[in-house]
Enzyme design. Structure first.
Site, PDB file in Angstrom:
ATOM      1  N   SER A 192       0.977  -1.376   0.120  1.00 36.55           N
ATOM      2  CA  SER A 192       0.079   0.112  -0.056  1.00 36.55           C
ATOM      3  C   SER A 192       0.712   1.343  -0.215  1.00 36.55           C
ATOM      4  CB  SER A 192      -0.848  -0.139   1.354  1.00 36.55           C
ATOM      5  OG  SER A 192      -1.513   1.373   1.594  1.00 36.55           O
ATOM      6  N   GLN A 249       0.395  -0.641  -4.769  1.00 38.11           N
ATOM      7  CA  GLN A 249      -0.829  -0.152  -4.692  1.00 38.11           C
ATOM      8  C   GLN A 249      -0.723   1.446  -4.794  1.00 38.11           C
ATOM      9  OE1 GLN A 249      -2.309   1.411  -1.719  1.00 38.11           O
ATOM     10  NE2 GLN A 249      -4.049   2.307  -2.705  1.00 38.11           N
ATOM     11  N   ARG A 292     -16.052   7.227   8.744  1.00 37.63           N
ATOM     12  CA  ARG A 292     -15.911   6.346   9.581  1.00 37.63           C
ATOM     13  C   ARG A 292     -16.229   6.838  11.033  1.00 37.63           C
ATOM     14  NH1 ARG A 292     -10.203   4.741   6.547  1.00 37.63           N
ATOM     15  NH2 ARG A 292     -11.336   4.426   4.465  1.00 37.63           N
ATOM     16  N   LYS A 303      -8.667  -0.594  -8.966  1.00 38.46           N
ATOM     17  CA  LYS A 303      -9.078  -1.408  -7.565  1.00 38.46           C
ATOM     18  C   LYS A 303     -10.482  -0.379  -7.157  1.00 38.46           C
ATOM     19  CE  LYS A 303      -8.141  -3.004  -3.119  1.00 38.46           C
ATOM     20  NZ  LYS A 303      -8.755  -2.201  -2.175  1.00 38.46           N
ATOM     21  N   HIS A 332     -13.565  -2.135  -0.880  1.00 38.01           N
ATOM     22  CA  HIS A 332     -12.839  -1.406   0.044  1.00 38.01           C
ATOM     23  C   HIS A 332     -13.214  -2.273   1.340  1.00 38.01           C
ATOM     24  CE1 HIS A 332      -9.156   1.638   0.092  1.00 38.01           C
ATOM     25  NE2 HIS A 332      -9.441   1.236   1.342  1.00 38.01           N
ATOM     26  N   ASP A 367     -12.265  -8.955  -4.248  1.00 36.17           N
ATOM     27  CA  ASP A 367     -12.061  -8.285  -3.004  1.00 36.17           C
ATOM     28  C   ASP A 367     -12.964  -7.832  -2.235  1.00 36.17           C
ATOM     29  OD1 ASP A 367      -9.965  -7.004  -1.220  1.00 36.17           O
ATOM     30  OD2 ASP A 367     -11.064  -5.409  -1.369  1.00 36.17           O
ATOM     31  N   ARG A 395     -13.344 -14.998   3.342  1.00 29.37           N
ATOM     32  CA  ARG A 395     -13.033 -15.602   4.636  1.00 29.37           C
ATOM     33  C   ARG A 395     -12.402 -16.968   4.628  1.00 29.37           C
ATOM     34  NH1 ARG A 395     -12.782 -10.835   5.325  1.00 29.37           N
ATOM     35  NH2 ARG A 395     -14.140  -9.487   6.722  1.00 29.37           N
TER      36      ARG A 395
END
Length: 431
Positions: free
Chosen positions: A135, A157, A194, A293, A317, A355, A359
């Site tokens: 990243s 990325q 957030r 992405k 994301h 993406d 899991r």
């Protein structure tokens, strides 16, 4: 007649080895995602908002929940009396054959989770032959991670800088350090809403954590008359109040951290929303595979083809950007109904990655059956790193691949090629 010899891939023996050991898997003590997540939360409980920076999502977490629920809407159709004794998870991406369809997703600011930060996934990827995507928001430099990853396969990325000269410098460094592909994140021109971070004003970047790629960049630092800082490792654990107190007391190091943290945030997360025409600049200046992405619509997937992208990552994301967005698996299903996308994929002109929400092994099978050619694994490896460092990342990768291998065989398939893009031959949508 079936051959009873060993299956011939490194993941098939994992389960039997565990049973034979008479002990829980180490270092995490479990293969259950929710239990590893709980251990990671406990490990970081004294470090402010660190866990929620990985575990939290946008708004009400509706998109995060939808991502997981989407997988439950599909069922695998097992086939019997198929000789799947010898299985292969090999996957070819951009002409390179990898041992599995898993890529280590780019997740930044690892310095708030573990003292070895991005070294953990970089070294784990090298050790297991799993590609690693670094990243832009890393707390280690492009060069340091290249050294740690060694002869491993790695991509870079990009959080797209505001200024082209800085962008070109990052691309140059990535190319010089053998990052094979460029993954451009399109869904984070600004940070998502957030609530958990807003409540505590938790943003490590402003304190100089997760800006190490910027501070080590010669073009960016020259704008301030400074030399690049190439060996800075932010203190662990990250303590926002300690840095704030240092600034208030006039501490020069703390003040510089906040200055460059703020300036890099303005550069790499500036709020400048790019358009499709801007993409031409990256295409003209990056010779390797260019992957977009954050694609979630048929319209954008088809546009990606028109503008010369080599691949797309169907992703929201991990639910961290738009609250109430469609689940990533539904986006994949919709995109793969496009005749233009399917034709480009079949012609080798567009590679499809998935993406957000992976899991388990069965999750991977479902995504591949719907049309993805590889998947990015995110939060599971982060939690593994928090709890067990590099060994924790390696365990997550091993047990996820072992789960995939085991489920693939039990479902009656001997290779990834037999399920990729096969849709209703492999899975069915549940009513």
């Amino acid at each position: 007649m079936a051959d009873s010899t060993a299956t011939g891939n490194p993941w098939s023996s994992y389960m039997l080895d565990l049973y034979s050991s008479r002990a829980a898997p180490q270092p995490l003590g479990t293969v259950v995602f929710e239990e590893i997540e709980a251990k990671a939360r406990e490990k970081l409980k004294d470090y402010g908002g660190a866990f929620m920076y990985a575990g939290g999502s946008a708004g009400t977490n509706a998109t995060y929940r939808a991502n997981r629920q989407a997988f439950e809407k599909y069922g695998i159709i097992p086939r019997m009396l198929v000789n799947a004794t010898k299985r292969s998870l090999e996957t070819t991406i951009f002409g390179v054959t990898h041992s599995s369809p898993i890529f280590i997703a780019p997740i930044g600011v690892q310095g708030i989770f573990h003292p070895d930060a991005e070294f953990n996934p970089a070294r784990a990827g090298k050790a297991l032959g799993v590609p690693y995507i670094l990243s832009t928001a890393a707390s280690r430099t492009i060069e340091e991670i290249a050294e740690a990853n060694g002869d491993g396969h790695r991509w870079f990325q990009l959080y797209w800088p505001k200024n082209n000269d800085v962008t070109l410098s990052l691309l140059k460094r990535a190319k010089e350090n053998n990052y094979k592909a460029l993954v451009v994140t399109l869904d984070t021109m600004s940070i998502g809403w957030r609530r958990h971070d807003l409540e505590s004003a938790y943003i490590p970047f402003l304190h100089g954590v997760g800006v190490q790629i910027g501070k080590s960049d010669p073009v960016f630092m020259a704008k301030y008359g400074k030399q690049p800082v190439t060996n800075e490792h932010p203190e662990f654990p990250y303590d926002p109040s300690k840095i704030d107190k240092g600034v208030a007391a006039g501490d020069a190091k703390a003040k510089e951290a906040i200055f460059f943290g703020t300036e890099w945030l303005k550069e790499a997360n500036s709020g400048l929303y790019r358009d499709w025409e801007d993409l031409k600049f990256l295409r003209e200046n990056w010779e390797g595979p260019l992957v977009l992405k954050g694609i979630q619509s048929v319209h954008d997937a088809e546009k990606a083809i028109d503008y010369g992208a080599d691949g797309i990552v169907v992703s929201n994301h991990g639910g961290r950007q738009v609250d109430g967005a469609i689940p990533s698996l539904l986006a994949l299903e919709m995109i793969m109904k496009s005749s233009k996308v399917k034709a480009a994929q079949q012609a080798g002109k567009l590679t499809i990655f998935f993406d957000s929400g992976i899991r388990t092994g069965s999750d991977i099978i479902k995504a591949l059956a719907l049309g993805a050619q590889a998947v990015l694994l995110g939060r599971p490896w982060v939690y593994g790193s928090i709890v067990g460092g590099q060994a924790g990342v390696e365990q997550v990768l091993r047990h996820t691949l072992a789960d995939l291998d085991n489920t693939l065989g039990l479902a009656g398939f001997a290779s990834i090629k037999e399920i990729q893009g096969k849709g209703e031959e492999v899975i069915v949508k549940l009513t």
